[in-house]
Design an enzyme around this catalytic site. Structure first.
Site, PDB file in Angstrom:
ATOM      1  N   ASP A 103      71.639  62.913 -13.164  1.00 55.77           N
ATOM      2  CA  ASP A 103      73.027  63.355 -13.328  1.00 55.77           C
ATOM      3  C   ASP A 103      73.354  64.157 -14.582  1.00 55.77           C
ATOM      4  O   ASP A 103      74.405  64.770 -14.644  1.00 55.77           O
ATOM      5  CB  ASP A 103      73.969  62.137 -13.217  1.00 55.77           C
ATOM      6  CG  ASP A 103      75.307  62.523 -12.583  1.00 55.77           C
ATOM      7  OD1 ASP A 103      75.378  63.608 -11.964  1.00 55.77           O
ATOM      8  OD2 ASP A 103      76.280  61.760 -12.716  1.00 55.77           O
ATOM      9  N   HIS A 372      75.984  60.382 -20.063  1.00 54.45           N
ATOM     10  CA  HIS A 372      76.253  61.771 -19.677  1.00 54.45           C
ATOM     11  C   HIS A 372      77.720  62.026 -19.323  1.00 54.45           C
ATOM     12  O   HIS A 372      78.092  63.167 -19.035  1.00 54.45           O
ATOM     13  CB  HIS A 372      75.325  62.206 -18.528  1.00 54.45           C
ATOM     14  CG  HIS A 372      75.449  61.341 -17.309  1.00 54.45           C
ATOM     15  ND1 HIS A 372      74.717  60.180 -17.149  1.00 54.45           N
ATOM     16  CD2 HIS A 372      76.207  61.450 -16.194  1.00 54.45           C
ATOM     17  CE1 HIS A 372      75.031  59.629 -15.985  1.00 54.45           C
ATOM     18  NE2 HIS A 372      75.940  60.374 -15.388  1.00 54.45           N
TER      19      HIS A 372
END
Length: 969
Positions: A103, A372
């Site tokens: 991701d 993230h």
């Protein structure tokens, strides 16, 4: 956690025990640990141990979070990975060996190296440029052996798998149903699950009537994907964001479908099985194919379509990015300070377990923000506030801890003699009072440093002494940002990992600090500057002469005094205006940067004030929207340091320090600082990957969105150069950076956006950030050979600036104690050569045995060590800062005697070399080898060992990790 993650672990664990064929992979330890500590029953815990043993449950990556790859610092990536791995090894005796980095928004070349050093056998990524992925997919090149580091090359290469265009989710469309594909559990509902157990958008249950079309849809997708890979094994990820919170309905439908396909495998030409990541990579590894090698080029920046360049997040939420890095730097200082204290004061009155808890609160906070959707600034304001609160709480704890250790070592009365600056403004200057003060300064680097520290004081007449009563060079001047306080600059000289005490007293007239002399220059119209010839004003130190043009109050040139090279150089603030209405075209948001047109200059008038001093000269420039505007919109403070005779001022003299004040911005504006020079750079830019290695960034022209697609992350460093000269910028937080013209370098400093994209509104991702930010940069100018020597050490010096704490002197006439001049926490400072960096010196506190067989045995027998943390094990990491061939001297391998390096901590009893996160003995770590054209033999790759007499040779770019044990005192 409440609405989703806890339900995943509870229901998945229960479901896995109902069928031996079922499997599941789990990644982020933060969620798992919260579940393990607060939700899981004893029965769940027993089941997890069993499932891990059977290989039904597999932890991949195993860090606290799935970290971002663009804007994180290597130290923090290692920290969060080590945190998670320590927990997994201590609790289950397991060590993850595969990654699942699906991701993060773009892939850095540092990550494959880190995962190789941690003992991983294969690496898996997904988000790379859409056009590049399409090309790799078509040519079956989504799998390769990645040599992420040019210096470590083959020794730390890793097999890498890029997911195809479907990425890490099961297809969400199926031809015969308008619901969400293969997700029978529907969508998670916040904050509480529905009473009737019916979630929105649950897929049609598998029945006799629809099982055939379900199977056809699944097989068709499997075959489409199979055409993009070289082996007949297809990794088919089942799940997506926020799935498996209702695992029973998910597994019961999956079971039916898999059984049906396998019963009709002749018809479908496919067999299917539940698998983990290791099952898949084992299948690919066993095929014995020869793979191509990818060099150290990364996959940044990342675009998902022509107008969607994910380069905005390099700057989003700049304040969070700054606080995250300051927290990391404070943690680094606190760890080494505590480690030395524990070694030196075995009988101390400080509760070691409580102290470790204070450090752990900051380890946890710094680890979690590397997510993230954390440091990237791609979270909602509510989540951002959680990250900030956790960081501030952890920093408060560590500052309190460091102050109490200093107390203890100075036998101070426990009456508030030492207090520390905790919540302070962005530049980290604390407020003080009128009484005599000590200023305690700790140098967290393993080098001797000469630098300047800044303290806020309330008046200008004072003197500064060291502990022997010697006068210390210092300068005071009125503060640029506040009319009621003064900035006191103190020149400090401190050995590696040591602290010094300075005494600030009201002046007795004899030896007062130098008072900076301010000269104000009237506001100038910058739009008319071209007609006049420049009216130049020099500001000089031993390294540079900077010229300012009084006709517009802007910088004009910098001369490197060593070579007499002059570079013309101006700096101005610009703004990109961006669109926020999806009906009118591409938008900028937390993730994306989509400028409507070229950047526009923000100010038409500049005011200048220069404060001349004997230690520092500060140039203050204020940028106004026009000549008559009342308030400035941007400010720039440039500091040039003058180092007195007898001090080693090489680093201090060579840095031009700049601090900017930016904001609040108007909505849908993105603020940049553009530095324009006459260097002939051909628009070639260099930026760092995670503060570890440099990437070459040639300017690329695209049909659409060229400006945004030429933005890159700078975590610590960016530079431009011509044949003779290099201009380097060093930063203390991440920014987006670009070279949009020959000799130009622009850095994005701040963003304030609003848009009406429904998805962004639903998740409150509109980045209406009205804050003022104060980023700091160091500029270094010189020949390539000189700057390459300076910037590696300067990077660390900016990252790990000294920690400043304060105490009040009690009593009327304080005696100046005549004890040791250099207060080292220990007797001999820890120092390494300038091409090495002590990246970690800490007491992790893990209770696991470093003998693997022993650790596994004690877990199987339910005898994990409970109770107190282990204070006898010291974690040491040493990193070589240079690449092979970068510098004739500094790129050489360095031999270190660990026994003499650490003699200040006590007598070294034994040293074990470990994998990066500490969970493997380096001698038993055998990573898979993958066949390449250069290296046709397959097998395991072995690591090097440490000599009998504690002598280690560290090669370029290596990061070496050790457990060190000392003789009891």
């Amino acid at each position: 956690m409440h609405a989703y993650a806890a339900n995943v672990y509870t229901s998945v664990v229960e479901e896995l025990t109902k069928g031996k064929q079922r499997k599941f992979i789990a990644v982020e330890q933060e969620f798992f640990r919260l579940w393990w500590d607060a939700v899981a029953t004893d029965k769940h815990k027993q089941q997890v141990h069993q499932l891990l043993q059977e290989g039904q449950l597999e932890f991949v990556i195993g860090g606290q979070v799935m970290h971002d790859e663009a804007v994180t610092l290597i130290d923090d990536q290692i920290l969060q990975l080590t945190e998670g791995h320590g927990f997994l090894y201590e609790t289950f005796g397991i060590r993850p060996q595969f990654s699942w980095h699906v991701d993060p928004f773009g892939a850095s070349a540092t990550t494959p190296t880190l995962f190789a050093l941690a003992g991983f056998n294969a690496h898996l990524i997904s988000r790379i440029d859409y056009d590049l992925k399409a090309d790799m997919q078509k040519n079956k090149r989504l799998q390769f052996v990645w040599q992420g580091s040019p210096s470590l090359s083959e020794s730390q290469q890793i097999f890498t798998h890029v997911m195809d265009q479907y990425s890490y989710c099961t297809p969400s469309q199926i031809p015969f149903s308008n619901r969400s594909g293969f997700y029978w559990n529907g969508f998670a509902v916040f904050p509480d699950p529905p009473k009737d157990g019916v979630y929105p958008n649950m897929s049609l249950p598998v029945t006799d009537t629809n099982i055939h079309p379900y199977a056809q849809a699944m097989v068709a997708n499997i075959k489409e994907r199979a055409a993009w890979f070289r082996t007949s094994d297809v990794l088919w990820p089942w799940g997506c964001d926020k799935q498996f919170f209702n695992a029973s309905v998910q597994y019961s439908n999956m079971d039916l479908l898999l059984d049906y396909i396998n019963k009709h495998s002749d018809e479908f030409g496919v067999t299917v099985q539940y698998a983990t990541v290791s099952d898949y990579f084992q299948a690919v590894h066993s095929k014995n194919l020869t793979w191509e090698i990818r060099d150290s080029q990364d996959f940044l920046p990342y675009s998902t379509e022509p107008f969607q360049a994910w380069t905005g997040f390099y700057t989003s939420r700049s304040t969070l990015k700054g606080v995250a890095r300051r927290a990391s730097s404070l943690l680094y200082a606190g760890e080494s300070f505590f480690t030395q204290y524990v070694r030196q004061h075995p009988e101390s009155s400080i509760c070691k377990c409580g102290a470790l808890k204070q450090l752990q609160s900051l380890r946890w906070a710094v680890s979690e923000v590397q997510h993230h959707d954390g440091i990237t600034g791609t979270e909602s304001p509510k989540v951002k506030n959680m990250y900030m609160d956790n960081l501030m709480y952890g920093m408060f704890n560590v500052k309190k801890l460091m102050a109490s250790l200093i107390f203890d070592m100075n036998n101070a009365k426990k009456n508030g003699d030492v207090y520390s600056s905790v919540y302070s403004k962005d530049s980290g200057k604390p407020g003080t009072t009128d009484v005599d003060q000590y200023v305690i300064v700790y140098n967290p680097l393993a080098w001797n440093i000469t630098t300047s520290v800044t303290v806020s004081v309330s008046h200008s007449s004072m003197s500064v002494y060291d502990e022997l009563g010697h006068f210390v060079p210092a300068q005071v001047q009125s503060s640029a940002e506040s009319h009621s306080t003064y900035d006191l600059y103190i020149l400090v000289e401190i050995s590696g990992l040591s602290y010094k005490k300075y005494i600030v007293k009201p002046s007795n007239g004899k030896q007062s600090v130098f008072i900076g002399k301010s000269v104000k220059y009237q506001r100038k119209d910058t739009t008319r500057g071209d007609q006049q010839s420049p009216d130049l004003l020099p500001v000089v130190n031993d390294c540079y002469q900077i010229m300012f043009d009084r006709s517009n109050n802007l910088m004009y040139s910098i001369t490197d005094r060593e070579t007499n090279q002059t570079v013309q150089l101006t700096q101005e603030f610009f703004e990109y205006h961006v669109n926020g209405d999806v009906m009118k075209g591409p938008i900028s948001d937390n993730y994306l940067f989509a400028p409507s047109s070229s950047a526009v200059p923000v100010s038409k008038a500049v005011e200048m004030e220069i404060v001349f001093g004997n230690l520092v000269t500060e140039i203050r420039q204020y940028f106004y929207s026009n000549v008559t505007a009342q308030y400035y919109i941007y400010a720039m403070y440039t500091r040039l340091y003058l180092v007195p005779e007898g001090y080693d001022g090489k680093l201090l003299c060579h840095r031009i320090e700049q601090e900017y004040s930016v904001g609040p911005l108007e909505v849908n504006r993105e603020a940049i600082l553009r530095t324009s020079t006459n260097l002939n750079t051909g628009q070639l830019l260099y930026t760092d990957d995670n503060g570890y290695q440099i990437q070459k960034r040639p300017f690329k022209t695209y049909v659409n969105n060229t400006v945004a697609r030429n933005y890159y992350p700078m975590v610590q460093t960016a530079y431009i150069e011509d044949n003779a000269t290099r201009l380097t910028l060093l930063a203390e937080r991440a920014h987006g950076v670009s070279s949009q013209g020959n000799g130009h370098m622009e850095v994005m400093l701040h963003r304030r956006l609003w848009n009406n994209l429904q998805w962004d509104l639903n998740y409150n991702l509109t980045l209406n950030d009205s804050s003022v930010v104060h980023p700091v940069f160091w500029l270094i100018l010189g020949t390539k050979s000189v700057t390459s020597v300076l910037y590696r050490t300067s990077q660390q010096a900016l990252e790990h600036r000294p920690v400043v704490m304060f105490g009040q002197l009690s009593g009327d006439k304080p005696e100046l104690p005549g004890q040791l001049q250099q207060k080292s926490v220990h007797s001999s400072p820890i120092t390494v050569p300038p091409n090495l960096h002590v990246q970690t010196l800490s007491i992790p506190g893990w209770r696991y045995s470093s003998n693997h067989a022993e650790q596994v045995r004690s877990i199987r027998m339910g005898k994990q060590k409970q109770g107190d943390a282990d204070f006898s094990r010291v974690l040491l990491r040493i990193r070589h800062l240079y690449e092979v061939g970068e510098d004739p001297v500094l790129s050489q391998p360095v031999t270190v005697n660990l026994k003499s390096l650490l003699k200040g901590l006590g007598s070294v009893k034994s040293v074990e070399e470990r994998s990066l996160t500490g969970t493997w003995d380096i001698n038993t770590l055998k990573r898979w080898k993958w066949k390449t054209a250069q290296n046709p033999s397959k097998g395991f790759s072995n690591s090097r060992n440490i000599s009998e007499n504690y002598i280690v040779t560290v090669h370029p770019k290596e990061i070496r990790t050790f457990f060190v044990y000392f003789q009891d005192q």
